[in-house]
Design a protein around this motif. Structure first.
Motif, PDB file in Angstrom:
ATOM      1  N   LEU A  24       0.821  -1.212   0.000  1.00  0.00           N
ATOM      2  CA  LEU A  24       0.000   0.000   0.000  1.00  0.00           C
ATOM      3  C   LEU A  24       0.859   1.268   0.000  1.00  0.00           C
ATOM      4  O   LEU A  24       0.466   2.270  -0.604  1.00  0.00           O
ATOM      5  N   ARG A  25       2.025   1.230   0.636  1.00  0.00           N
ATOM      6  CA  ARG A  25       2.946   2.369   0.542  1.00  0.00           C
ATOM      7  C   ARG A  25       3.366   2.576  -0.912  1.00  0.00           C
ATOM      8  O   ARG A  25       3.385   3.693  -1.414  1.00  0.00           O
ATOM      9  N   GLN A  26       3.697   1.460  -1.567  1.00  0.00           N
ATOM     10  CA  GLN A  26       4.084   1.539  -2.982  1.00  0.00           C
ATOM     11  C   GLN A  26       2.900   2.021  -3.829  1.00  0.00           C
ATOM     12  O   GLN A  26       3.073   2.808  -4.766  1.00  0.00           O
ATOM     13  N   ALA A  27       1.696   1.556  -3.498  1.00  0.00           N
ATOM     14  CA  ALA A  27       0.497   1.963  -4.244  1.00  0.00           C
ATOM     15  C   ALA A  27       0.245   3.463  -4.082  1.00  0.00           C
ATOM     16  O   ALA A  27      -0.086   4.153  -5.054  1.00  0.00           O
ATOM     17  N   ARG A  28       0.397   3.974  -2.853  1.00  0.00           N
ATOM     18  CA  ARG A  28       0.214   5.410  -2.620  1.00  0.00           C
ATOM     19  C   ARG A  28       1.233   6.221  -3.425  1.00  0.00           C
ATOM     20  O   ARG A  28       0.907   7.265  -3.988  1.00  0.00           O
ATOM     21  N   ALA A  29       2.464   5.735  -3.488  1.00  0.00           N
ATOM     22  CA  ALA A  29       3.499   6.416  -4.278  1.00  0.00           C
ATOM     23  C   ALA A  29       3.132   6.383  -5.769  1.00  0.00           C
ATOM     24  O   ALA A  29       3.300   7.380  -6.480  1.00  0.00           O
ATOM     25  N   ALA A  30       2.629   5.239  -6.221  1.00  0.00           N
ATOM     26  CA  ALA A  30       2.219   5.118  -7.623  1.00  0.00           C
ATOM     27  C   ALA A  30       1.053   6.068  -7.927  1.00  0.00           C
ATOM     28  O   ALA A  30       1.031   6.720  -8.977  1.00  0.00           O
ATOM     29  N   LEU A  31       0.084   6.146  -7.003  1.00  0.00           N
ATOM     30  CA  LEU A  31      -1.039   7.078  -7.179  1.00  0.00           C
ATOM     31  C   LEU A  31      -0.528   8.513  -7.247  1.00  0.00           C
ATOM     32  O   LEU A  31      -0.944   9.295  -8.106  1.00  0.00           O
ATOM     33  N   ALA A  32       0.389   8.857  -6.332  1.00  0.00           N
ATOM     34  CA  ALA A  32       0.938  10.217  -6.294  1.00  0.00           C
ATOM     35  C   ALA A  32       1.683  10.551  -7.580  1.00  0.00           C
ATOM     36  O   ALA A  32       1.646  11.685  -8.053  1.00  0.00           O
ATOM     37  N   ALA A  33       2.335   9.548  -8.165  1.00  0.00           N
ATOM     38  CA  ALA A  33       3.092   9.750  -9.404  1.00  0.00           C
ATOM     39  C   ALA A  33       2.198   9.692 -10.644  1.00  0.00           C
ATOM     40  O   ALA A  33       2.672   9.922 -11.748  1.00  0.00           O
ATOM     41  N   GLY A  34       0.914   9.356 -10.443  1.00  0.00           N
ATOM     42  CA  GLY A  34       0.007   9.254 -11.585  1.00  0.00           C
ATOM     43  C   GLY A  34       0.081   7.932 -12.317  1.00  0.00           C
ATOM     44  O   GLY A  34      -0.460   7.786 -13.401  1.00  0.00           O
ATOM     45  N   ASN A  35       0.768   6.950 -11.724  1.00  0.00           N
ATOM     46  CA  ASN A  35       0.899   5.626 -12.343  1.00  0.00           C
ATOM     47  C   ASN A  35      -0.281   4.756 -11.910  1.00  0.00           C
ATOM     48  O   ASN A  35      -0.141   3.820 -11.130  1.00  0.00           O
ATOM     49  N   LEU A  36      -1.451   5.096 -12.438  1.00  0.00           N
ATOM     50  CA  LEU A  36      -2.679   4.440 -11.998  1.00  0.00           C
ATOM     51  C   LEU A  36      -2.759   3.001 -12.480  1.00  0.00           C
ATOM     52  O   LEU A  36      -3.013   2.092 -11.689  1.00  0.00           O
ATOM     53  N   VAL A  37      -2.587   2.797 -13.789  1.00  0.00           N
ATOM     54  CA  VAL A  37      -2.727   1.453 -14.366  1.00  0.00           C
ATOM     55  C   VAL A  37      -1.504   1.056 -15.186  1.00  0.00           C
ATOM     56  O   VAL A  37      -1.449  -0.034 -15.744  1.00  0.00           O
ATOM     57  N   GLY A  38      -0.534   1.900 -15.261  1.00  0.00           N
ATOM     58  CA  GLY A  38       0.707   1.628 -15.971  1.00  0.00           C
ATOM     59  C   GLY A  38       1.803   2.404 -15.277  1.00  0.00           C
ATOM     60  O   GLY A  38       1.511   3.268 -14.457  1.00  0.00           O
ATOM     61  N   PRO A  39       3.046   2.074 -15.519  1.00  0.00           N
ATOM     62  CA  PRO A  39       3.576   1.050 -16.421  1.00  0.00           C
ATOM     63  C   PRO A  39       3.256  -0.367 -15.940  1.00  0.00           C
ATOM     64  O   PRO A  39       2.630  -0.544 -14.902  1.00  0.00           O
ATOM     65  N   GLU A  40       3.722  -1.330 -16.697  1.00  0.00           N
ATOM     66  CA  GLU A  40       3.397  -2.722 -16.399  1.00  0.00           C
ATOM     67  C   GLU A  40       3.802  -3.125 -14.987  1.00  0.00           C
ATOM     68  O   GLU A  40       3.093  -3.860 -14.317  1.00  0.00           O
ATOM     69  N   GLN A  41       4.944  -2.639 -14.522  1.00  0.00           N
ATOM     70  CA  GLN A  41       5.402  -2.945 -13.162  1.00  0.00           C
ATOM     71  C   GLN A  41       5.210  -1.719 -12.283  1.00  0.00           C
ATOM     72  O   GLN A  41       5.514  -0.605 -12.690  1.00  0.00           O
TER      73      GLN A  41
END
Length: 182
Positions: A24-41
């Motif tokens: 979830l920490r990684q997910a929050r960082a991805a959300l903050a970066a705008g990486n909602l559904v991509g990149p693949e990893q």
């Protein structure tokens, strides 16, 4: 809001805590970066799905899913408003996959269809205006890419009824020119 939120109880299973928290920490960082559904990893969608797979009852994971759903709906709305039908379609499909309420997905699809129709109507109106201008300017068949005939042919391919009166005007003008040349 447009996003469907889980009604799961807000409890964490002790055995899944550290791994779920890390995801979830990684997910929050991805959300903050705008990486909602991509990149693949490393995108929010995959990280949240992994957290929910470990602990489907995780309140934090379900809250993150709700945030992701809302962000995907916002992205779909922005793509519709920005006249990007391909992106809008992809975002709407993502919203559906993420479990956004069917009524909200249907609203997005309706908004997209309305926007595409408005864009089509604007395009056809512009072609008709260009054809009319070229008729007025007596640019009937030349230059080949910027004449009444070229715009009328494009219009005919997309809306025969709208093109018909312009085709008749072009035919009349060409007939008049031919008679004048005799």
């Amino acid at each position: 809001g447009a996003a469907m939120r889980s009604t799961a109880p807000v409890t964490e299973r002790p055995q899944s805590g550290p791994r779920t928290s890390a995801l979830l920490r990684q997910a929050r960082a991805a959300l903050a970066a705008g990486n909602l559904v991509g990149p693949e990893q490393g995108n929010a969608k995959d990280l949240i799905a992994a957290a929910l797979q470990i602990d489907p009852q995780s309140g934090a994971a379900n809250a993150a899913l709700g945030e992701l759903q809302a962000r995907v709906v916002e992205s779909a709305q922005a793509s519709i408003a920005g006249a990007d039908p391909a992106a809008a379609t992809q975002w709407i499909e993502q919203a559906e996959q993420l479990g956004v309420a069917p009524s909200d997905v249907a609203t997005l699809r309706g908004d997209q269809a309305d926007r595409v129709q408005r864009l089509r109507d604007q395009h056809l109106k512009a072609l008709a205006q260009l054809a009319g201008q070229r008729l007025t300017e007596d640019k009937l068949v030349q230059p080949a890419d910027d004449c009444a005939q070229a715009y009328i042919v494009q219009l005919q391919q997309q809306d025969a009824a709208l093109a018909a009166p312009l085709q008749q005007q072009l035919a009349d003008r060409l007939t008049d020119k031919a008679r004048g040349a005799l």
